[in-house]
Design a protein around this motif. Structure first.
Motif, mmCIF file in Angstrom:
data_model
loop_
_atom_site.group_PDB
_atom_site.id
_atom_site.type_symbol
_atom_site.label_atom_id
_atom_site.label_comp_id
_atom_site.label_asym_id
_atom_site.label_seq_id
_atom_site.Cartn_x
_atom_site.Cartn_y
_atom_site.Cartn_z
ATOM 1 N N PHE A 115 0.796 -1.221 0.000
ATOM 2 C CA PHE A 115 0.000 0.000 0.000
ATOM 3 C C PHE A 115 0.832 1.277 0.000
ATOM 4 O O PHE A 115 0.357 2.332 -0.309
ATOM 5 N N GLU A 116 2.087 1.145 0.379
ATOM 6 C CA GLU A 116 2.881 2.361 0.535
ATOM 7 C C GLU A 116 4.202 2.202 -0.181
ATOM 8 O O GLU A 116 4.852 1.164 -0.067
ATOM 9 N N ARG A 117 4.608 3.223 -0.910
ATOM 10 C CA ARG A 117 5.934 3.127 -1.520
ATOM 11 C C ARG A 117 6.957 3.615 -0.502
ATOM 12 O O ARG A 117 6.692 4.523 0.296
ATOM 13 N N VAL A 118 8.101 2.983 -0.539
ATOM 14 C CA VAL A 118 9.177 3.350 0.382
ATOM 15 C C VAL A 118 10.408 3.577 -0.485
ATOM 16 O O VAL A 118 11.088 2.624 -0.856
ATOM 17 N N THR A 119 10.666 4.813 -0.875
ATOM 18 C CA THR A 119 11.795 5.010 -1.791
ATOM 19 C C THR A 119 13.111 4.880 -1.030
ATOM 20 O O THR A 119 13.215 5.241 0.142
ATOM 21 N N GLY A 120 14.095 4.341 -1.743
ATOM 22 C CA GLY A 120 15.416 4.147 -1.140
ATOM 23 C C GLY A 120 15.971 5.462 -0.617
ATOM 24 O O GLY A 120 16.571 5.516 0.456
ATOM 25 N N PHE A 121 15.748 6.527 -1.383
ATOM 26 C CA PHE A 121 16.287 7.841 -1.020
ATOM 27 C C PHE A 121 15.717 8.308 0.320
ATOM 28 O O PHE A 121 16.456 8.733 1.212
ATOM 29 N N ASP A 122 14.379 8.212 0.472
ATOM 30 C CA ASP A 122 13.752 8.642 1.733
ATOM 31 C C ASP A 122 14.138 7.703 2.869
ATOM 32 O O ASP A 122 14.333 8.132 4.007
ATOM 33 N N PHE A 123 14.249 6.424 2.535
ATOM 34 C CA PHE A 123 14.593 5.422 3.554
ATOM 35 C C PHE A 123 15.968 5.717 4.160
ATOM 36 O O PHE A 123 16.121 5.727 5.375
ATOM 37 N N ILE A 124 16.951 6.013 3.304
ATOM 38 C CA ILE A 124 18.289 6.230 3.895
ATOM 39 C C ILE A 124 18.320 7.523 4.727
ATOM 40 O O ILE A 124 19.035 7.600 5.713
ATOM 41 N N HIS A 125 17.473 8.490 4.350
ATOM 42 C CA HIS A 125 17.413 9.691 5.192
ATOM 43 C C HIS A 125 16.836 9.369 6.568
ATOM 44 O O HIS A 125 17.269 9.924 7.570
ATOM 45 N N ARG A 126 15.875 8.449 6.591
ATOM 46 C CA ARG A 126 15.334 8.028 7.895
ATOM 47 C C ARG A 126 16.414 7.282 8.700
ATOM 48 O O ARG A 126 16.475 7.387 9.924
ATOM 49 N N ILE A 127 17.258 6.557 7.987
ATOM 50 C CA ILE A 127 18.338 5.832 8.682
ATOM 51 C C ILE A 127 19.387 6.837 9.214
ATOM 52 O O ILE A 127 19.961 6.652 10.280
ATOM 53 N N PHE A 128 19.603 7.924 8.451
ATOM 54 C CA PHE A 128 20.512 8.966 8.956
ATOM 55 C C PHE A 128 19.940 9.580 10.237
ATOM 56 O O PHE A 128 20.675 9.837 11.187
ATOM 57 N N GLU A 129 18.618 9.801 10.255
ATOM 58 C CA GLU A 129 17.973 10.350 11.463
ATOM 59 C C GLU A 129 18.183 9.401 12.640
ATOM 60 O O GLU A 129 18.493 9.820 13.750
ATOM 61 N N LEU A 130 18.020 8.131 12.341
ATOM 62 C CA LEU A 130 18.211 7.089 13.348
ATOM 63 C C LEU A 130 19.655 7.141 13.870
ATOM 64 O O LEU A 130 19.917 6.977 15.053
#
Ligand code: UDP
Length: 239
Positions: free
Chosen positions: A78-93
């Motif tokens: 149901f939801e797209r998870v782009t690699g680009f946004d995902f790695i930014h979330r990992i940087f936040e983490l």
């Protein structure tokens, strides 16, 4: 979900980040891939690449094309998870938890530039190493030693698909890190060398199409999307 022979995991962005958090507390390497229509199509005539993708610990649904296909195939993504946004979330983490990163890939100097940009944006983040993505097979051992010497928690490999996935897969038992993820042209974008597509293209999940049109060398990639749509429709009929 089975998308033309590739397993794609039905995760939202939050679930994907949660998975990454779990991976980070385990001591073995976890391989994350970002199948988008282009990657799925590249694997159609490449059984080895297909197997590599299916061996991943997490295959995030990268892009609207994958969500569209899931709907057509009556599969629950149901939801797209782009690699680009995902790695930014990992940087936040990385800011909250004590996570170290290694940036591997792109032309000489780009990973260092990306490192500066990431450090500016995510204060306190630990980027413990960088290397460009242009090295020979003979030099791979040297690269591996360079990565393992600093034991990054997260290895970002930005060498384009399928090269980056092949590299991670080849060294999956030798890499001393917890997560390795192929991130395509992300370092070019983060460093500012390449601009992201206008928002309308990002929203439609067609960033790759915009980049194909604006770069002559990538022009032939344009036909990938109709080919992908055709294959998905055909596989729906066969179901
Ligand atoms: N690249 C690399 N080593 C290579 C070939 C390519 O590091 O041997 C880099 C290239 O410089 C670029 C990235 O891999 O930064 C590929 O970007 P592209 O936009 O083609 O990947 P995509 O996001 O479409 O997967």
């Amino acid at each position: 979900m089975d998308l033309l022979g590739i397993r794609v995991d039905n995760v939202s962005m939050d679930e994907a980040v949660k998975k990454a958090e779990e991976f980070l507390v385990e001591s073995k390497l976890h391989f994350i891939c970002t199948p988008n229509p282009e990657i799925v199509m590249a694997a159609q005539n490449d059984e080895e690449f297909k197997n590599i993708l299916n061996s991943a610990d997490l295959n995030i649904p990268d892009g609207k094309g994958v969500v569209w296909a899931a709907k057509k195939l009556k599969e629950p993504i149901f939801e797209r998870v782009t690699g680009f946004d995902f790695i930014h979330r990992i940087f936040e983490l990385g800011q909250d938890m004590d996570i170290s990163f290694f940036l591997l890939g792109a032309k000489p100097g780009i990973a260092d530039l990306a490192k500066e940009k990431i450090e500016e944006k995510y204060l306190g983040i630990k980027i413990v190493g960088t290397n460009d993505g242009y090295f020979s097979v003979e030099e791979e051992k040297e690269i591996l030693d360079k990565i393992n010497a600093v034991k990054p928690d997260v290895l970002l490999v930005a060498m384009g698909a399928p090269k980056q996935e092949r590299f991670i897969y080849k060294y999956r038992n030798k890499l001393d890190c917890k997560i390795a993820i192929g991130v395509g042209g992300c370092l070019d974008v983060i460093s500012g060398k390449t601009k992201r597509a206008p928002k309308i293209f990002i929203d439609l999940g067609l960033e790759w199409l915009y980049r194909s049109c604006s770069d002559f060398r990538r022009l032939k990639r344009i036909i990938t999307l109709p080919r992908f749509m055709y294959r998905v429709k055909r596989s729906r009929k066969q179901k």
